[in-house]
Design a protein around this motif. Structure first.
Motif, PDB file in Angstrom:
ATOM      1  N   ASP A   6       2.683  -3.210  11.019  1.00  0.00           N
ATOM      2  CA  ASP A   6       3.507  -3.101   9.914  1.00  0.00           C
ATOM      3  C   ASP A   6       2.895  -1.881   9.123  1.00  0.00           C
ATOM      4  O   ASP A   6       1.966  -1.532   9.232  1.00  0.00           O
ATOM      5  CB  ASP A   6       3.219  -4.412   9.099  1.00  0.00           C
ATOM      6  CG  ASP A   6       3.721  -5.568   9.800  1.00  0.00           C
ATOM      7  OD1 ASP A   6       4.863  -5.497  10.516  1.00  0.00           O
ATOM      8  OD2 ASP A   6       3.273  -6.596   9.615  1.00  0.00           O
ATOM      9  N   GLU A   7       3.726  -1.641   8.026  1.00  0.00           N
ATOM     10  CA  GLU A   7       3.431  -0.384   7.169  1.00  0.00           C
ATOM     11  C   GLU A   7       2.510  -0.881   6.486  1.00  0.00           C
ATOM     12  O   GLU A   7       2.427  -2.186   5.994  1.00  0.00           O
ATOM     13  CB  GLU A   7       4.731   0.007   6.477  1.00  0.00           C
ATOM     14  CG  GLU A   7       5.843   0.709   7.448  1.00  0.00           C
ATOM     15  CD  GLU A   7       6.877   1.306   6.793  1.00  0.00           C
ATOM     16  OE1 GLU A   7       6.914   1.163   5.435  1.00  0.00           O
ATOM     17  OE2 GLU A   7       7.619   1.862   7.293  1.00  0.00           O
ATOM     18  N   ASP A   8       1.446  -0.264   6.054  1.00  0.00           N
ATOM     19  CA  ASP A   8       0.412  -0.449   5.249  1.00  0.00           C
ATOM     20  C   ASP A   8      -0.352   0.568   4.620  1.00  0.00           C
ATOM     21  O   ASP A   8      -0.253   1.731   4.848  1.00  0.00           O
ATOM     22  CB  ASP A   8      -0.740  -1.154   6.100  1.00  0.00           C
ATOM     23  CG  ASP A   8      -1.759  -2.040   5.131  1.00  0.00           C
ATOM     24  OD1 ASP A   8      -1.422  -2.365   3.825  1.00  0.00           O
ATOM     25  OD2 ASP A   8      -2.672  -2.676   5.483  1.00  0.00           O
ATOM     26  N   ILE A   9      -0.963   0.424   3.374  1.00  0.00           N
ATOM     27  CA  ILE A   9      -1.619   1.286   2.418  1.00  0.00           C
ATOM     28  C   ILE A   9      -3.047   0.696   2.334  1.00  0.00           C
ATOM     29  O   ILE A   9      -3.192  -0.560   1.856  1.00  0.00           O
ATOM     30  CB  ILE A   9      -1.224   1.523   1.146  1.00  0.00           C
ATOM     31  CG1 ILE A   9       0.291   2.112   1.324  1.00  0.00           C
ATOM     32  CG2 ILE A   9      -1.933   2.463   0.348  1.00  0.00           C
ATOM     33  CD1 ILE A   9       0.956   2.355  -0.034  1.00  0.00           C
ATOM     34  N   THR A  10      -4.152   1.343   2.785  1.00  0.00           N
ATOM     35  CA  THR A  10      -5.341   0.953   2.620  1.00  0.00           C
ATOM     36  C   THR A  10      -6.068   1.956   1.691  1.00  0.00           C
ATOM     37  O   THR A  10      -6.177   2.999   1.766  1.00  0.00           O
ATOM     38  CB  THR A  10      -6.265   0.615   3.891  1.00  0.00           C
ATOM     39  OG1 THR A  10      -6.124   2.113   4.674  1.00  0.00           O
ATOM     40  CG2 THR A  10      -5.653  -0.455   4.806  1.00  0.00           C
ATOM     41  N   THR A  18     -12.264   8.739  -3.913  1.00  0.00           N
ATOM     42  CA  THR A  18     -11.527   7.751  -3.305  1.00  0.00           C
ATOM     43  C   THR A  18     -10.197   8.426  -2.718  1.00  0.00           C
ATOM     44  O   THR A  18      -9.719   9.526  -2.790  1.00  0.00           O
ATOM     45  CB  THR A  18     -11.054   6.721  -4.616  1.00  0.00           C
ATOM     46  OG1 THR A  18     -10.400   5.651  -3.785  1.00  0.00           O
ATOM     47  CG2 THR A  18      -9.788   7.421  -5.404  1.00  0.00           C
ATOM     48  N   TYR A  19      -9.585   7.638  -1.672  1.00  0.00           N
ATOM     49  CA  TYR A  19      -8.473   7.978  -0.906  1.00  0.00           C
ATOM     50  C   TYR A  19      -7.747   6.792  -0.420  1.00  0.00           C
ATOM     51  O   TYR A  19      -8.173   5.775  -0.309  1.00  0.00           O
ATOM     52  CB  TYR A  19      -8.837   8.867   0.254  1.00  0.00           C
ATOM     53  CG  TYR A  19      -9.884   8.519   1.146  1.00  0.00           C
ATOM     54  CD1 TYR A  19      -9.599   7.847   2.215  1.00  0.00           C
ATOM     55  CD2 TYR A  19     -11.377   8.698   0.806  1.00  0.00           C
ATOM     56  CE1 TYR A  19     -10.268   7.301   3.184  1.00  0.00           C
ATOM     57  CE2 TYR A  19     -12.190   8.110   1.770  1.00  0.00           C
ATOM     58  CZ  TYR A  19     -11.678   7.541   2.726  1.00  0.00           C
ATOM     59  OH  TYR A  19     -12.837   6.908   3.736  1.00  0.00           O
ATOM     60  N   ALA A  20      -6.494   7.291  -0.127  1.00  0.00           N
ATOM     61  CA  ALA A  20      -5.440   6.006   0.306  1.00  0.00           C
ATOM     62  C   ALA A  20      -5.045   6.556   1.595  1.00  0.00           C
ATOM     63  O   ALA A  20      -4.605   7.748   2.063  1.00  0.00           O
ATOM     64  CB  ALA A  20      -4.416   5.932  -0.372  1.00  0.00           C
ATOM     65  N   ASN A  21      -4.986   5.679   3.034  1.00  0.00           N
ATOM     66  CA  ASN A  21      -4.377   5.979   4.214  1.00  0.00           C
ATOM     67  C   ASN A  21      -3.181   5.247   4.246  1.00  0.00           C
ATOM     68  O   ASN A  21      -2.984   3.967   3.850  1.00  0.00           O
ATOM     69  CB  ASN A  21      -5.317   5.329   5.131  1.00  0.00           C
ATOM     70  CG  ASN A  21      -6.678   5.996   5.317  1.00  0.00           C
ATOM     71  OD1 ASN A  21      -7.056   6.763   4.338  1.00  0.00           O
ATOM     72  ND2 ASN A  21      -7.370   5.697   6.502  1.00  0.00           N
ATOM     73  N   PHE A  22      -1.974   5.672   4.487  1.00  0.00           N
ATOM     74  CA  PHE A  22      -0.925   5.267   4.717  1.00  0.00           C
ATOM     75  C   PHE A  22      -0.266   5.226   6.100  1.00  0.00           C
ATOM     76  O   PHE A  22      -0.297   6.011   6.686  1.00  0.00           O
ATOM     77  CB  PHE A  22       0.204   6.075   3.761  1.00  0.00           C
ATOM     78  CG  PHE A  22      -0.061   6.132   2.737  1.00  0.00           C
ATOM     79  CD1 PHE A  22       0.635   5.422   1.706  1.00  0.00           C
ATOM     80  CD2 PHE A  22      -0.991   7.182   1.993  1.00  0.00           C
ATOM     81  CE1 PHE A  22       0.154   5.515   0.243  1.00  0.00           C
ATOM     82  CE2 PHE A  22      -1.100   7.462   0.612  1.00  0.00           C
ATOM     83  CZ  PHE A  22      -0.833   6.467  -0.105  1.00  0.00           C
ATOM     84  N   SER A  23      -0.194   4.000   6.577  1.00  0.00           N
ATOM     85  CA  SER A  23       0.290   3.722   7.887  1.00  0.00           C
ATOM     86  C   SER A  23       1.813   3.429   8.012  1.00  0.00           C
ATOM     87  O   SER A  23       2.075   2.359   7.180  1.00  0.00           O
ATOM     88  CB  SER A  23      -0.718   2.749   8.813  1.00  0.00           C
ATOM     89  OG  SER A  23      -0.221   1.393   8.475  1.00  0.00           O
TER      90      SER A  23
END
Length: 184
Positions: free
Chosen positions: A133-137, A122-127
């Motif tokens: 807008d700022e987001d975490i997916t 698993t991993y997370a992308n932080f924009s």
């Protein structure tokens, strides 16, 4: 490194490599001694040097033939599946200016010479910038390397375009299940 699971069971893992980039690099490789039948790959703060998004790709033993199958999925959505690919596509990252995607994640790799190598993680992308807008997916990945004749002796992570940025970090741990190192 000691990994604790709950209050009673722990597993010792050996650190096989820990790379924090001091300069940009298009790829990072870490060697694997043959005695490790389970690997854990972590990446942290991975940025790129391109204004557009790019993918991090995983290969083993310098094999870039069509020997990888993978499925990647955002949590709560339909998956993207690719068979007979030249790498395992782990996730998306970008630069610190326009795209501002950075990525953290981990995969477990089952590494037995006579079996296909299974990858689960698993991993997370932080924009964090631009007009969005700022987001975490978050995403999960299931993959395999079809090789059934050799254990993994090298793990390579490659930016599909451009480079990994300075301070991107990659850590590989290994467990040798033949060693009696488990404590209950």
């Amino acid at each position: 490194m000691r990994i604790q699971r709950g209050p009673a069971v722990s597993v010792n893992a050996d650190k096989l490599g820990d790379v924090t980039l001091a300069a940009t690099a298009s790829s990072v490789s870490i060697g694997v001694p043959t005695r490790y039948d389970m690997l854990m790959l972590f990446w942290c703060g991975v940025y790129g040097d391109q204004a557009s998004d790019q993918y991090m790709e995983l290969t083993f033993n310098d094999d870039t033939g069509s020997n990888y199958d993978w499925s990647r999925k955002n949590f709560g959505t339909s998956s993207t599946t690719t068979n007979a690919d030249g790498s395992i596509q782990l996730g998306l990252f970008g630069d610190t200016g326009d795209a501002e995607y950075h990525m953290n994640g981990m995969v477990v790799i089952f590494n037995r010479a006579a079996q296909e190598k299974v990858v689960i993680g698993t991993y997370a992308n932080f924009s964090s910038g631009g007009a969005a807008d700022e987001d975490i997916t978050g995403q999960h990945i299931e993959a395999k390397w079809r090789n059934t004749s050799a254990a993994i002796t090298k793990v390579t992570l490659t930016a599909d375009s451009g480079n990994f940025a300075i301070a991107s970090r990659f850590t590989l741990l290994g467990i040798n299940s033949a060693k009696k190192r488990y404590a209950v």
